[in-house]
Motif scaffolding. Sequence first.
Motif, PDB file in Angstrom:
ATOM      1  N   CYS A   1       0.486  -0.881  -0.143  1.00 27.79           N
ATOM      2  CA  CYS A   1      -0.072  -0.266  -0.127  1.00 27.79           C
ATOM      3  C   CYS A   1       0.679   1.197   0.261  1.00 27.79           C
ATOM      4  N   VAL A   2       0.855   2.254  -0.891  1.00 23.32           N
ATOM      5  CA  VAL A   2       1.729   3.673  -1.141  1.00 23.32           C
ATOM      6  C   VAL A   2       1.287   4.473  -0.545  1.00 23.32           C
ATOM      7  N   PHE A   3       0.003   4.359   0.454  1.00 21.07           N
ATOM      8  CA  PHE A   3      -0.869   4.816   2.038  1.00 21.07           C
ATOM      9  C   PHE A   3      -0.732   4.950   2.900  1.00 21.07           C
ATOM     10  N   CYS A   4      -0.084   3.292   3.306  1.00 18.29           N
ATOM     11  CA  CYS A   4       0.576   3.435   4.030  1.00 18.29           C
ATOM     12  C   CYS A   4       1.751   2.644   4.656  1.00 18.29           C
ATOM     13  N   GLY A   5       2.394   2.588   3.206  1.00 24.24           N
ATOM     14  CA  GLY A   5       4.136   1.648   3.314  1.00 24.24           C
ATOM     15  C   GLY A   5       4.131   0.105   3.988  1.00 24.24           C
ATOM     16  N   GLY A   6       2.970  -0.074   3.971  1.00 20.98           N
ATOM     17  CA  GLY A   6       2.828  -1.767   4.142  1.00 20.98           C
ATOM     18  C   GLY A   6       2.190  -1.973   5.580  1.00 20.98           C
ATOM     19  N   LYS A   7       2.107  -0.772   5.950  1.00 24.00           N
ATOM     20  CA  LYS A   7       1.848  -0.767   7.364  1.00 24.00           C
ATOM     21  C   LYS A   7      -0.344  -0.881   8.067  1.00 24.00           C
ATOM     22  N   GLY A   8      -1.266  -0.723   6.966  1.00 25.26           N
ATOM     23  CA  GLY A   8      -2.068  -1.292   6.919  1.00 25.26           C
ATOM     24  C   GLY A   8      -2.983  -0.020   7.156  1.00 25.26           C
ATOM     25  N   CYS A   9      -4.275   0.325   6.538  1.00 25.78           N
ATOM     26  CA  CYS A   9      -4.785   1.878   6.554  1.00 25.78           C
ATOM     27  C   CYS A   9      -5.861   1.665   6.018  1.00 25.78           C
ATOM     28  N   ARG A  10      -6.916   2.315   5.544  1.00 22.17           N
ATOM     29  CA  ARG A  10      -8.252   2.264   5.422  1.00 22.17           C
ATOM     30  C   ARG A  10      -8.111   2.085   3.716  1.00 22.17           C
ATOM     31  N   VAL A  11      -7.474   2.807   3.449  1.00 19.87           N
ATOM     32  CA  VAL A  11      -7.414   1.981   1.395  1.00 19.87           C
ATOM     33  C   VAL A  11      -7.189   0.587   1.478  1.00 19.87           C
ATOM     34  N   CYS A  12      -5.991   0.159   2.436  1.00 18.43           N
ATOM     35  CA  CYS A  12      -6.324  -0.984   1.598  1.00 18.43           C
ATOM     36  C   CYS A  12      -6.815  -2.028   3.048  1.00 18.43           C
ATOM     37  N   LYS A  13      -7.606  -1.289   3.770  1.00 18.36           N
ATOM     38  CA  LYS A  13      -8.432  -2.234   4.184  1.00 18.36           C
ATOM     39  C   LYS A  13      -7.574  -2.927   5.078  1.00 18.36           C
ATOM     40  N   ARG A  14      -6.582  -2.449   5.833  1.00 22.47           N
ATOM     41  CA  ARG A  14      -5.531  -2.933   7.451  1.00 22.47           C
ATOM     42  C   ARG A  14      -4.868  -3.581   6.529  1.00 22.47           C
ATOM     43  N   GLN A  15      -5.163  -4.115   5.183  1.00 18.67           N
ATOM     44  CA  GLN A  15      -3.456  -5.354   4.968  1.00 18.67           C
ATOM     45  C   GLN A  15      -2.338  -4.691   4.593  1.00 18.67           C
TER      46      GLN A  15
END
Length: 347
Positions: free
Chosen positions: A271-285
């Motif tokens: 995920c480019v938004f959280c760098g792989g930590k998990g966020c809303r865009v990647c549904k915490r994945q």
Amino acid sequence: MPLLDEVEAMREEAEKAIAGADSPDALEAARVAYLGRSGKLKDFMSRIREVPADQKKAAGQRLNEIKSGLETLFAGAKDRIGAKAVCARPLPDPTLPGRIQPLGSVHPLTQALERFAGIFERLGFTVRQGPEIEDVFHNFDALNMPDDHPVRDQADTFALEDNAILRSQTSTVQIRVMEEHVGRHGGGAGMPPIRIVSPGRTYRPDAVDATHHYSFSQIEGLAVDRDVAMADLKGFLGMFARETFGSGVKTRFRPSFFPFTEPSAEMDVSCVFCGGKGCRVCKRQGWVELGGCGMVDPNVFDAVGIDRELFTGFAFGFGIERVAMFMLGVDDIRRFTENDLRFLRQF
Ligand SMILES: [Zn+2]
């Protein structure tokens, strides 16, 4: 008073009337009175018979002179009054801001599509397109989806008539390009290498919601050559991901199944938004699914007449909307087709 004296008096009167006219209406009134069909000049012309016979010719000539003189004056007056009318209009104010013609811009999906195609072109792929109305062979049979395959169900495609359907994926273009290669080289081996990407619209009768639409765009890729391996697929798609999302992006391949590739994989990017930590865009994945890929199933080569013993290939396909939504932070696929300028102006 002799007729010719009356004529000269009329001429002076007419000249004054024309010179004095200060509006198009006044000028037209003067024209009708002196030069009109039942105007004074016409009247004198019909009275020429009153003139003694030996003077008739000279009188006629004089009347004609007066007529053309008045016509010239009239034309001059018309220009003068017309020019005055233009001057009478208020002058444009050069200090006012200009009227801005709104400029259109390229639709965000087209921007994404062109960007993806551009990246693959730099990697040596050629952009190819095919028809959106397809036949069953190119959409299913040649892609190793036999008659009883579940996706061939009427409910999963838009059927037109007889053999015609709206294509449900852009893989149809792979088949057409491979057939073209085979035919062009007279059949048999020796026709690859093939490296193409085919961007375009596809159709499936999905219920429309925030992440599904009955019409969506894909970009599909195909590479066929001797000794093409899964490592090549991963290399190319990794380069594509880094070009698209930045050099820090990570990729992941998960085993999957598609009828036309074997083995098959789903490709994820971090995920480019959280760098792989998990966020809303990647549904915490921490990962976002980009699309499917795999090695071309030998049955597909059989269908188009490419020697499965000599050649291997890889294929991949991404949903443009899905990737564009991820890149641009768009939350609803319907935004792309609503033609809402408040949305489109942001790109
Ligand atoms: Zn995230």
